[in-house]
Design a protein around this motif. Structure first.
Motif, PDB file in Angstrom:
ATOM      1  N   ASP A   1       7.462 182.275   2.662  1.00 59.24           N
ATOM      2  CA  ASP A   1       7.380 183.084   1.450  1.00 59.24           C
ATOM      3  C   ASP A   1       5.975 183.134   0.866  1.00 59.24           C
ATOM      4  O   ASP A   1       5.653 184.079   0.150  1.00 59.24           O
ATOM      5  CB  ASP A   1       8.334 182.552   0.379  1.00 59.24           C
ATOM      6  CG  ASP A   1       9.778 182.938   0.647  1.00 59.24           C
ATOM      7  OD1 ASP A   1      10.010 183.825   1.482  1.00 59.24           O
ATOM      8  OD2 ASP A   1      10.669 182.346   0.017  1.00 59.24           O
ATOM      9  N   ILE A   2       5.158 182.125   1.135  1.00 61.17           N
ATOM     10  CA  ILE A   2       3.805 182.145   0.583  1.00 61.17           C
ATOM     11  C   ILE A   2       3.039 183.365   1.102  1.00 61.17           C
ATOM     12  O   ILE A   2       2.363 184.055   0.335  1.00 61.17           O
ATOM     13  CB  ILE A   2       3.041 180.841   0.894  1.00 61.17           C
ATOM     14  CG1 ILE A   2       3.634 179.697   0.083  1.00 61.17           C
ATOM     15  CG2 ILE A   2       1.565 180.988   0.583  1.00 61.17           C
ATOM     16  CD1 ILE A   2       2.958 178.371   0.286  1.00 61.17           C
TER      17      ILE A   2
ATOM     18  N   TRP B   1       5.150 178.125  -6.178  1.00 58.86           N
ATOM     19  CA  TRP B   1       5.018 179.013  -5.016  1.00 58.86           C
ATOM     20  C   TRP B   1       4.370 180.336  -5.407  1.00 58.86           C
ATOM     21  O   TRP B   1       3.552 180.869  -4.665  1.00 58.86           O
ATOM     22  CB  TRP B   1       6.392 179.245  -4.391  1.00 58.86           C
ATOM     23  CG  TRP B   1       6.463 178.815  -2.970  1.00 58.86           C
ATOM     24  CD1 TRP B   1       6.814 179.586  -1.906  1.00 58.86           C
ATOM     25  CD2 TRP B   1       6.183 177.520  -2.432  1.00 58.86           C
ATOM     26  NE1 TRP B   1       6.775 178.837  -0.748  1.00 58.86           N
ATOM     27  CE2 TRP B   1       6.388 177.567  -1.052  1.00 58.86           C
ATOM     28  CE3 TRP B   1       5.769 176.318  -2.990  1.00 58.86           C
ATOM     29  CZ2 TRP B   1       6.183 176.467  -0.225  1.00 58.86           C
ATOM     30  CZ3 TRP B   1       5.585 175.225  -2.180  1.00 58.86           C
ATOM     31  CH2 TRP B   1       5.786 175.322  -0.812  1.00 58.86           C
ATOM     32  N   CYS B   2       4.733 180.857  -6.574  1.00 57.44           N
ATOM     33  CA  CYS B   2       4.108 182.103  -7.038  1.00 57.44           C
ATOM     34  C   CYS B   2       2.608 181.894  -7.272  1.00 57.44           C
ATOM     35  O   CYS B   2       1.797 182.749  -6.900  1.00 57.44           O
ATOM     36  CB  CYS B   2       4.797 182.608  -8.309  1.00 57.44           C
ATOM     37  SG  CYS B   2       6.453 183.261  -8.010  1.00 57.44           S
TER      38      CYS B   2
ATOM     39  N   ALA C   1       0.787 179.655  -5.759  1.00 58.48           N
ATOM     40  CA  ALA C   1       0.198 179.505  -4.419  1.00 58.48           C
ATOM     41  C   ALA C   1       0.032 180.862  -3.752  1.00 58.48           C
ATOM     42  O   ALA C   1      -0.989 181.120  -3.106  1.00 58.48           O
ATOM     43  CB  ALA C   1       1.058 178.585  -3.566  1.00 58.48           C
ATOM     44  N   GLY C   2       1.025 181.723  -3.903  1.00 61.57           N
ATOM     45  CA  GLY C   2       0.913 183.071  -3.337  1.00 61.57           C
ATOM     46  C   GLY C   2      -0.248 183.847  -3.925  1.00 61.57           C
ATOM     47  O   GLY C   2      -0.983 184.526  -3.214  1.00 61.57           O
TER      48      GLY C   2
END
Length: 194
Positions: free
Chosen positions: A20-21, A149-150, A152-153
């Motif tokens: 997902d990243i 995660w957001c 990191a993205g």
């Protein structure tokens, strides 16, 4: 809260969402901004609802059957490994996963949910063996980690070297981790006399 289960939740989330990243990075690179984060939360909440419901249903299974749920992530890992091997040497086509002009929150949620089949397959046996209290801890930790995660993205979207590395090795890491999780569930549960 038990620090052991929190650590397990962090590890499980990380390995099941490594792919997902890259997708989030692509969304953020297209200017999704806040919509990417909102959509990721919506999609991941749907994944959790399905996994918890399935795990609660699995609690009605006889105790000796539960360790065999490890066959699901094992099968998903083998399938992912087969796909990676079958498509080795091909260039990724990640741009097809996004919409031009920046995706909407619902588009990000739909991609997150569609990409979450492996998550559900891994979460169900883990949740079924964790019980209601354990599932609650996993869910809270997972929802906190969606924000990480957001971020990191968003970070990856601005770092081409990192994005390239994930694009190159993410398809290898995911099958290895899924197979390991499936085998761990089977072995810890004593399936097949292991």
């Amino acid at each position: 809260m038990n620090l052991g289960i929190i650590g397990q939740a962090v590890g499980l989330f990380a390995v099941t969402n490594v792919d997902d990243i890259l997708i989030l990075a692509l969304f953020f690179a297209q200017g999704a901004g806040h919509r990417g984060s909102t959509g990721q939360y919506l999609g991941f909440a749907a994944i959790l609802v399905v996994a918890v419901a399935a795990a609660l249903g699995a609690t009605f299974l006889p105790e000796p059957v539960i360790p065999y749920l490890g066959l699901l992530p094992l099968a998903l890992g083998l399938k992912a490994a087969w796909q990676a091997w079958k498509h080795r040497g091909e260039d990724g086509d990640d741009e097809d996963r996004t919409q031009a002009g920046g995706p909407t929150s619902m588009a990000v949620a739909a991609v997150t949910l569609a990409n979450g089949g492996d998550n559900i397959g891994v979460y169900v046996p883990v949740f079924a063996t964790a019980g209601v209290g354990g599932m609650s801890v996993y869910a809270v930790v997972f929802l906190i980690l969606v924000a990480v995660w957001c971020s990191a993205g968003r970070f990856v979207a601005t770092r081409p070297v990192i994005g390239t590395a994930l694009a190159r090795w993410g398809h290898v890491l995911l099958p290895v981790v899924l197979i390991a999780i499936g085998l761990l569930i089977l072995v810890e549960g004593g399936a097949f006399g292991l």
